[in-house]
Scaffold this motif. Sequence first.
Motif, PDB file in Angstrom:
ATOM      1  N   ALA A  12       5.437  60.262  48.504  1.00 32.03           N
ATOM      2  CA  ALA A  12       4.542  59.150  48.842  1.00 32.03           C
ATOM      3  C   ALA A  12       3.108  59.463  48.413  1.00 32.03           C
ATOM      4  N   TRP A  13       2.673  60.697  48.669  1.00 30.82           N
ATOM      5  CA  TRP A  13       1.315  61.083  48.259  1.00 30.82           C
ATOM      6  C   TRP A  13       1.177  61.012  46.740  1.00 30.82           C
ATOM      7  N   SER A  14       2.202  61.445  46.016  1.00 27.08           N
ATOM      8  CA  SER A  14       2.159  61.390  44.558  1.00 27.08           C
ATOM      9  C   SER A  14       2.079  59.951  44.066  1.00 27.08           C
ATOM     10  N   CYS A  15       2.807  59.041  44.741  1.00 28.10           N
ATOM     11  CA  CYS A  15       2.752  57.619  44.373  1.00 28.10           C
ATOM     12  C   CYS A  15       1.343  57.063  44.561  1.00 28.10           C
ATOM     13  N   VAL A  16       0.700  57.412  45.660  1.00 26.26           N
ATOM     14  CA  VAL A  16      -0.656  56.930  45.923  1.00 26.26           C
ATOM     15  C   VAL A  16      -1.613  57.465  44.868  1.00 26.26           C
ATOM     16  N   LEU A  69      -6.031  57.157  52.135  1.00 25.88           N
ATOM     17  CA  LEU A  69      -6.322  56.346  50.958  1.00 25.88           C
ATOM     18  C   LEU A  69      -5.590  55.015  50.957  1.00 25.88           C
ATOM     19  N   ASN A  70      -4.524  54.885  51.738  1.00 23.12           N
ATOM     20  CA  ASN A  70      -3.651  53.725  51.626  1.00 23.12           C
ATOM     21  C   ASN A  70      -3.228  53.229  53.003  1.00 23.12           C
ATOM     22  N   MET A  71      -3.420  51.926  53.249  1.00 27.94           N
ATOM     23  CA  MET A  71      -3.108  51.345  54.551  1.00 27.94           C
ATOM     24  C   MET A  71      -1.609  51.333  54.822  1.00 27.94           C
ATOM     25  N   VAL A  72      -0.789  51.127  53.801  1.00 25.82           N
ATOM     26  CA  VAL A  72       0.666  51.108  53.984  1.00 25.82           C
ATOM     27  C   VAL A  72       1.164  52.478  54.430  1.00 25.82           C
TER      28      VAL A  72
END
Length: 537
Positions: free
Chosen positions: A238-242, A284-287
Amino acid sequence: RPSYSVTRECILKFNHTENLREKERLKEQLTKNILRCKRRLGLKTLGSGKHVNIPGGWIEATYLAQCKGDIQEEALNVLYDSLDHASFDYCQLPALFFVAESVLYRLCCDAFQKTYLYSVEMKLAKIGYLVFLRLFVFFLHGHLGGFKAHLLRLQQYLNVLSLSEETYYKYPNIFSNVAFILKTSEIIYERVLLSESTFSPNGNTEGYENVYSDMESRLRFNQGGYEVNHLLWHCVAAWSCVQNNSPKLNNVLEHLNFHKTQLQNKCWLDSALALLVLAEAAKLNMVCLKALMDLVRDFILSIMSAQNQEESYKVNDFSWAWNIVYTYVTILAEICLYAATSDLRKTVFIGFCGCKSSQKNISLKDTVSEDEPVLREASVLGLLKYFSSKISENCNQLIWTGYYGLVYNLVRMSWELRGDEEQDGLRNTIWQTLQKTKDHEKDERIRIAVKIAQAELNDPTDPFTSYGTKVPPNVGDETLSKYIGWRIANTLSKLFFPSIDACAVPLKKLSIKQVQRKYPKKKEDPMKKRVLHFTVR
């Protein structure tokens, strides 16, 4: 040895001399050593630059920490800051083991002999946590096989530290760090000292596209059979996707939710690391923030449900669950301070449900209805209400340690935000929440949390009562970890999803040009360590 380096004679002379003039002269010399140590560690450049020597700086700071008084406090602050933000490099391992042995020696041979808790003890526990966190990451890379002698040297201190439960049980801020050190050492000793095999990733890690298309793959390490669980793997994904703005983020989070029950595994170290990495994505990301809060909410509700069914609770033995909750509470405080946008910081404090009526959500016990409290979301205020409604003398350790952690971190957050006019709204909300908690909470364990946090900050006064004194926002050092989560997420992403030109942990020192290209100086403001956040007011 350079003429300005720290010597044993200098330390002993400074600690034992009674001549005031001589002591002032030695203090001036040691203060210069502190300044050189800061430059050597690159505290203003995230550990990059021609002048930086991380291992040498760690050793020198550890020597300086043997001095008494202000020099000791400053040296420990420097060491903590550097361990928080320094990159991972194989050449750091000897120095890292030296720091680990020094910290454990101080805790076991000095702190245990005192009948009271003192501030240096808290700093040593925090430094020890960062040291063993870094050792665990090196362990995942398979770099500890050549350091068995170093591990054996730590064993005697770890045996003594394992007897500290009675000493630190009332202070979860220290006890959580000690528990992490012991759990990490237990896994490392079992896999490194009792196994002769070497690490070798055995899974589908050929590239992002292949990895994301097959989310059921595992990353197994053959040394002692240690296997990274799905939850940690998906949090790193997930972190890599962000970081890469990947459209597959929602797909990764769906699979992450599918593996949420792994948070209940008794081997909780991977789970704690997973929360640390997912929190970096949540900054960094609300989702991702929503996924993180839902993950821990479901975990707490499942543990409390198991507690109500006494037979299930005894069979599964969730006595370790408080470690996960306390780790999460600390992570919430870091997101409140360091998230990228004001919406993220507001949401993690108030919650998704309470953003429209934030003032109503500040109230705690005094206005809670007589109905059974429901944990709707794992925000700061949501957890504060839930734990405060369930606190009692015989409550579960998870309840009172989670509540303790929230109050303890509220004090630290209010101190961090003092003088920062850019975050007046958040600071005032934190202060109001803290005041209401202090006014209505009678449990002595929770009231101790406020005293411990103030003692750790060396500032027992309320920073909000001195309106006439304007405190610069960059005074003092940060009390929460700011960069270590990002460093770990970045390193693990390269380990789990390696590309052709990426190396997770360099086996040799990077060239100066590579370091400058990776961490350009223009991105770091040397005058202010806290990230600037601008809002339309």
